[in-house]
Scaffold this motif. Structure first.
Motif, PDB file in Angstrom:
ATOM      1  N   MET A   1      20.709  73.798  57.795  1.00 45.30           N
ATOM      2  CA  MET A   1      20.617  73.700  56.571  1.00 45.30           C
ATOM      3  C   MET A   1      21.717  72.916  55.855  1.00 45.30           C
ATOM      4  O   MET A   1      22.919  73.300  56.136  1.00 45.30           O
ATOM      5  N   GLU A   2      21.412  72.146  54.879  1.00 48.64           N
ATOM      6  CA  GLU A   2      22.351  71.370  54.174  1.00 48.64           C
ATOM      7  C   GLU A   2      22.907  71.578  52.769  1.00 48.64           C
ATOM      8  O   GLU A   2      22.213  72.505  52.425  1.00 48.64           O
ATOM      9  N   HIS A   3      24.160  71.609  52.752  1.00 53.83           N
ATOM     10  CA  HIS A   3      24.808  71.956  51.439  1.00 53.83           C
ATOM     11  C   HIS A   3      25.356  70.855  50.741  1.00 53.83           C
ATOM     12  O   HIS A   3      25.673  69.935  51.452  1.00 53.83           O
ATOM     13  N   SER A   4      25.887  70.998  49.238  1.00 54.15           N
ATOM     14  CA  SER A   4      26.552  69.760  48.761  1.00 54.15           C
ATOM     15  C   SER A   4      28.072  70.575  48.741  1.00 54.15           C
ATOM     16  O   SER A   4      28.290  71.582  48.185  1.00 54.15           O
ATOM     17  N   ALA A   5      28.875  69.637  49.259  1.00 54.17           N
ATOM     18  CA  ALA A   5      30.173  69.927  49.174  1.00 54.17           C
ATOM     19  C   ALA A   5      30.711  68.834  48.043  1.00 54.17           C
ATOM     20  O   ALA A   5      30.384  67.877  48.176  1.00 54.17           O
ATOM     21  N   GLN A   6      31.595  69.441  46.895  1.00 52.52           N
ATOM     22  CA  GLN A   6      32.000  68.845  45.947  1.00 52.52           C
ATOM     23  C   GLN A   6      33.572  69.098  45.947  1.00 52.52           C
ATOM     24  O   GLN A   6      34.048  70.000  46.242  1.00 52.52           O
ATOM     25  N   ILE A   7      34.309  68.001  45.276  1.00 50.61           N
ATOM     26  CA  ILE A   7      35.577  67.895  45.170  1.00 50.61           C
ATOM     27  C   ILE A   7      35.707  67.339  43.672  1.00 50.61           C
ATOM     28  O   ILE A   7      35.127  66.524  43.146  1.00 50.61           O
ATOM     29  N   SER A   8      36.459  68.182  42.797  1.00 54.74           N
ATOM     30  CA  SER A   8      36.936  67.768  41.512  1.00 54.74           C
ATOM     31  C   SER A   8      38.507  67.959  41.036  1.00 54.74           C
ATOM     32  O   SER A   8      38.911  68.774  41.923  1.00 54.74           O
ATOM     33  N   ASN A   9      38.879  67.485  40.009  1.00 50.90           N
ATOM     34  CA  ASN A   9      40.312  67.452  39.534  1.00 50.90           C
ATOM     35  C   ASN A   9      40.191  68.249  38.124  1.00 50.90           C
ATOM     36  O   ASN A   9      39.447  67.730  37.475  1.00 50.90           O
ATOM     37  N   ARG A  10      40.956  69.174  37.956  1.00 51.34           N
ATOM     38  CA  ARG A  10      40.998  69.876  36.754  1.00 51.34           C
ATOM     39  C   ARG A  10      42.576  70.425  36.659  1.00 51.34           C
ATOM     40  O   ARG A  10      43.188  71.105  37.377  1.00 51.34           O
ATOM     41  N   GLY A  11      43.206  69.762  35.531  1.00 49.07           N
ATOM     42  CA  GLY A  11      44.479  70.373  35.337  1.00 49.07           C
ATOM     43  C   GLY A  11      45.441  70.111  36.455  1.00 49.07           C
ATOM     44  O   GLY A  11      46.519  70.609  36.770  1.00 49.07           O
ATOM     45  N   GLY A  12      45.410  68.732  37.196  1.00 50.52           N
ATOM     46  CA  GLY A  12      46.323  68.226  38.159  1.00 50.52           C
ATOM     47  C   GLY A  12      46.043  68.848  39.754  1.00 50.52           C
ATOM     48  O   GLY A  12      46.800  68.752  40.463  1.00 50.52           O
ATOM     49  N   ARG A  13      44.903  69.648  39.806  1.00 50.22           N
ATOM     50  CA  ARG A  13      44.651  70.387  41.080  1.00 50.22           C
ATOM     51  C   ARG A  13      43.361  69.942  41.525  1.00 50.22           C
ATOM     52  O   ARG A  13      42.217  69.870  40.598  1.00 50.22           O
ATOM     53  N   TRP A  14      43.236  69.435  42.866  1.00 50.19           N
ATOM     54  CA  TRP A  14      42.072  69.020  43.467  1.00 50.19           C
ATOM     55  C   TRP A  14      41.532  70.396  44.053  1.00 50.19           C
ATOM     56  O   TRP A  14      42.151  71.167  44.646  1.00 50.19           O
ATOM     57  N   ARG A  15      40.091  70.580  43.629  1.00 49.45           N
ATOM     58  CA  ARG A  15      39.525  71.761  44.194  1.00 49.45           C
ATOM     59  C   ARG A  15      38.037  71.323  45.010  1.00 49.45           C
ATOM     60  O   ARG A  15      37.386  70.723  44.399  1.00 49.45           O
ATOM     61  N   ALA A  60      26.911  60.937  56.676  1.00 52.45           N
ATOM     62  CA  ALA A  60      27.173  61.289  55.034  1.00 52.45           C
ATOM     63  C   ALA A  60      28.334  60.643  54.586  1.00 52.45           C
ATOM     64  O   ALA A  60      29.476  60.288  55.449  1.00 52.45           O
ATOM     65  N   GLU A  61      28.441  60.154  53.388  1.00 51.59           N
ATOM     66  CA  GLU A  61      29.587  59.500  52.737  1.00 51.59           C
ATOM     67  C   GLU A  61      29.785  60.312  51.497  1.00 51.59           C
ATOM     68  O   GLU A  61      28.848  60.670  50.849  1.00 51.59           O
ATOM     69  N   TRP A  62      31.030  60.165  50.919  1.00 46.99           N
ATOM     70  CA  TRP A  62      31.455  60.791  49.617  1.00 46.99           C
ATOM     71  C   TRP A  62      30.949  59.991  48.564  1.00 46.99           C
ATOM     72  O   TRP A  62      31.065  58.633  48.721  1.00 46.99           O
ATOM     73  N   GLU A  63      30.172  60.273  47.539  1.00 45.77           N
ATOM     74  CA  GLU A  63      29.897  59.548  46.175  1.00 45.77           C
ATOM     75  C   GLU A  63      30.440  60.185  45.053  1.00 45.77           C
ATOM     76  O   GLU A  63      30.355  61.254  44.754  1.00 45.77           O
ATOM     77  N   ARG A  79      36.450  62.703  33.690  1.00 44.05           N
ATOM     78  CA  ARG A  79      36.722  63.623  35.027  1.00 44.05           C
ATOM     79  C   ARG A  79      36.013  63.102  36.092  1.00 44.05           C
ATOM     80  O   ARG A  79      34.884  62.251  36.111  1.00 44.05           O
ATOM     81  N   LEU A  80      36.739  63.006  37.275  1.00 44.68           N
ATOM     82  CA  LEU A  80      35.672  62.681  38.650  1.00 44.68           C
ATOM     83  C   LEU A  80      35.228  63.781  39.282  1.00 44.68           C
ATOM     84  O   LEU A  80      36.097  64.825  39.365  1.00 44.68           O
ATOM     85  N   LEU A  81      34.156  63.477  39.849  1.00 48.90           N
ATOM     86  CA  LEU A  81      33.493  64.538  40.822  1.00 48.90           C
ATOM     87  C   LEU A  81      32.911  63.568  41.824  1.00 48.90           C
ATOM     88  O   LEU A  81      32.348  62.706  41.723  1.00 48.90           O
ATOM     89  N   ALA A  82      33.055  64.099  43.172  1.00 46.18           N
ATOM     90  CA  ALA A  82      32.706  63.446  44.372  1.00 46.18           C
ATOM     91  C   ALA A  82      31.891  64.557  45.109  1.00 46.18           C
ATOM     92  O   ALA A  82      32.156  65.755  45.288  1.00 46.18           O
ATOM     93  N   ALA A  83      30.783  64.315  45.662  1.00 40.54           N
ATOM     94  CA  ALA A  83      29.990  65.221  46.419  1.00 40.54           C
ATOM     95  C   ALA A  83      29.752  64.552  47.982  1.00 40.54           C
ATOM     96  O   ALA A  83      29.769  63.204  48.013  1.00 40.54           O
ATOM     97  N   ILE A  84      29.448  65.283  48.799  1.00 39.94           N
ATOM     98  CA  ILE A  84      28.816  64.790  50.105  1.00 39.94           C
ATOM     99  C   ILE A  84      28.093  65.913  50.944  1.00 39.94           C
ATOM    100  O   ILE A  84      28.392  67.303  50.505  1.00 39.94           O
TER     101      ILE A  84
END
Length: 94
Positions: A1-15, A60-63, A79-84
């Motif tokens: 099963m596929e899932h979405s992984a996401q990365i975002s930054n808040r307060g100078g921390r990438w999560r 898959a590529e980061w969008e 804010r920036l958000l990336a998903a793959i």
């Protein structure tokens, strides 16, 4: 099963986190890259995902998307958000 992984930054921390439908947000697998000005590299993101038990799906590529912190307020911070798309390393279908 596929899932979405996401990365975002808040307060100078990438999560980085993996969205698991039907699972409370508090239980989503996540990795905190700590305080940094630099966006984590694709290799760093890949290692973090592997540590969480996931791998990029083939091709898959980061969008990247940008959004306003305050909806419909173009003067608010952007804010920036990336998903793959990812799948479980162990082939789990959940």
């Amino acid at each position: 099963m596929e899932h979405s992984a996401q990365i975002s930054n808040r307060g100078g921390r990438w999560r980085l986190y993996v969205v698991l439908m039907g699972v409370p947000v508090s239980q989503w697998p996540e990795h905190d890259f700590g305080p940094t000005d630099a966006v984590p590299t694709v290799a760093q993101r890949s290692r973090a995902l592997a540590a969480l038990g996931f791998v990029f799906t083939g091709g898959a590529e980061w969008e990247w998307t940008e959004y306003y912190e305050t909806h419909r307020d173009d003067a608010s911070p952007v804010r920036l958000l990336a998903a793959i798309q990812v799948c479980s390393l162990d082939g789990d279908q959940s």
